[in-house]
Scaffold this motif. Sequence first.
Motif, PDB file in Angstrom:
ATOM      1  N   TYR A  54     -35.616  17.466   0.523  1.00 47.81           N
ATOM      2  CA  TYR A  54     -35.631  17.090  -0.892  1.00 47.81           C
ATOM      3  C   TYR A  54     -36.842  17.647  -1.643  1.00 47.81           C
ATOM      4  CZ  TYR A  54     -32.359  13.760   1.135  1.00 47.81           C
ATOM      5  OH  TYR A  54     -31.317  13.197   1.829  1.00 47.81           O
ATOM      6  N   LEU A  57     -36.785  18.403  -5.473  1.00 51.06           N
ATOM      7  CA  LEU A  57     -36.530  17.335  -6.440  1.00 51.06           C
ATOM      8  C   LEU A  57     -37.695  17.205  -7.414  1.00 51.06           C
ATOM      9  CD1 LEU A  57     -34.822  14.765  -7.254  1.00 51.06           C
ATOM     10  CD2 LEU A  57     -36.264  13.497  -5.655  1.00 51.06           C
ATOM     11  N   THR A  58     -37.409  17.176  -8.706  1.00 52.82           N
ATOM     12  CA  THR A  58     -38.453  16.952  -9.708  1.00 52.82           C
ATOM     13  C   THR A  58     -38.769  15.464  -9.775  1.00 52.82           C
ATOM     14  OG1 THR A  58     -37.759  18.855 -11.033  1.00 52.82           O
ATOM     15  CG2 THR A  58     -39.087  17.174 -12.137  1.00 52.82           C
ATOM     16  N   ASN A  77     -42.670  18.952  -8.489  1.00 50.37           N
ATOM     17  CA  ASN A  77     -41.601  18.835  -7.506  1.00 50.37           C
ATOM     18  C   ASN A  77     -42.086  17.986  -6.331  1.00 50.37           C
ATOM     19  OD1 ASN A  77     -42.793  20.610  -5.489  1.00 50.37           O
ATOM     20  ND2 ASN A  77     -42.132  22.342  -6.742  1.00 50.37           N
ATOM     21  N   GLN A  94     -40.339   7.131  -9.321  1.00 53.29           N
ATOM     22  CA  GLN A  94     -39.223   8.011  -9.648  1.00 53.29           C
ATOM     23  C   GLN A  94     -37.882   7.285  -9.644  1.00 53.29           C
ATOM     24  OE1 GLN A  94     -39.237  11.225 -10.619  1.00 53.29           O
ATOM     25  NE2 GLN A  94     -37.016  11.019 -10.882  1.00 53.29           N
ATOM     26  N   VAL A  96     -34.260   7.267  -8.913  1.00 54.03           N
ATOM     27  CA  VAL A  96     -33.481   8.047  -7.943  1.00 54.03           C
ATOM     28  C   VAL A  96     -32.021   7.597  -7.925  1.00 54.03           C
ATOM     29  CG1 VAL A  96     -35.357   8.764  -6.432  1.00 54.03           C
ATOM     30  CG2 VAL A  96     -34.371   6.489  -6.150  1.00 54.03           C
ATOM     31  N   ARG A 100     -28.209  11.890  -7.769  1.00 51.39           N
ATOM     32  CA  ARG A 100     -29.250  12.648  -7.085  1.00 51.39           C
ATOM     33  C   ARG A 100     -28.989  12.655  -5.577  1.00 51.39           C
ATOM     34  NH1 ARG A 100     -31.331   9.843 -11.272  1.00 51.39           N
ATOM     35  NH2 ARG A 100     -32.682  10.929 -12.746  1.00 51.39           N
ATOM     36  N   ILE A 102     -30.811  12.596  -3.025  1.00 50.54           N
ATOM     37  CA  ILE A 102     -31.648  11.743  -2.176  1.00 50.54           C
ATOM     38  C   ILE A 102     -31.049  10.344  -2.001  1.00 50.54           C
ATOM     39  CG2 ILE A 102     -33.133  10.766  -3.989  1.00 50.54           C
ATOM     40  CD1 ILE A 102     -35.528  11.338  -2.080  1.00 50.54           C
TER      41      ILE A 102
END
Length: 360
Positions: A54, A57-58, A77, A94, A96, A100, A102
Amino acid sequence: MPPMHIEERKDFPNPIEFYDNYVAPGKPVLFKGAAKQFPSYNNWKNDTYLREKYGGLTVMAETAKKEDRNNPVKPMNFSTFLSIYEEEDIYLVQDVAPPRPITEEMFVPKSLLCRGFMDFLNMALLWFSSGGTKSVLHNDSFENINCLFDGTKELIMIDRKHKELVPIDHLERGYSFVDVERVDMYKYPTLSKLPWYIANMDTGDCLYIPRNWYHHVKSSLTRNLAINLWWLFRSELKHRDECEKSLADLPEFDCLNKFRIKSGVKIEHVIFDKVFEESNSTTSTNLLKSVIPLLSSDMTRDDRIEYLTKLKRYFTEADTNEDSLLTREEVEASSVEILLPFLKKGAEKELINEYQKDEL
């Protein structure tokens, strides 16, 4: 006054038991070791695994581990965060929520696997640092289950029924400047009379925090990673019959990526939060009292009178069954644009941010 301890149990109850025994009465509970059953439990401890799968991922990182709600956040990131978090004063917070990728690592416990909960799931947040994070004393309007996958946390909690004794310096944003570790009793004398609870979370524990309970959180000085699910409170468990029929086949958990989360915070949840703090309905008088603190200090007396007149008109229009009571459901089904022009400058953005920033 010595602290009281939160109830502990080793299993997640079914949704009916969870709602009746904990959510409806607003009673926190600590599920010891309950997250260890999730298939991804060990993955969250492995930075190499997280970076490889991952890393692109931003994410958004807060620029200090001691909470200051005026601090900026920094986008980067996930791979960059994993490279610097052990050395820098930085804290990943974050959203999530699906879709997404993740979220294939995230699981919903049995207690929430019912439409009465999942239809109102609002946010899934990842909290990740090298440890040593501290929050302000605050409350949230969302129901919350937090699962800890690495490190430990100590929570100081205060029942919402004692809200009159809690020194909230920022009423519109629901938090206090009080240092709960070194309380200034001259400045905050009511705290000496305040019953309080303590909850100690170990790796693998999950904690239910009822809406509007005040809490302060301190993390261990080691790697700390948690995931929490927020959902909107309802005064009754919707689809209860359907939920009861599904209990026999209910799994212990299910993957979050199978569900749709209605992420984001509606302005009505912000403005009307305090109105529905203790009841599912409100009178016109209580509505006015709750909104007045949000009015701009620049408003003239005539402007205030005009605004409150419009708000009374809004109440009448939103009260669709004409019972002189406004319910959560009626508010959410109506337009609240009338309120926005009269908020303090920047208040809408600030208030909404408070629902997207917490400490866990």
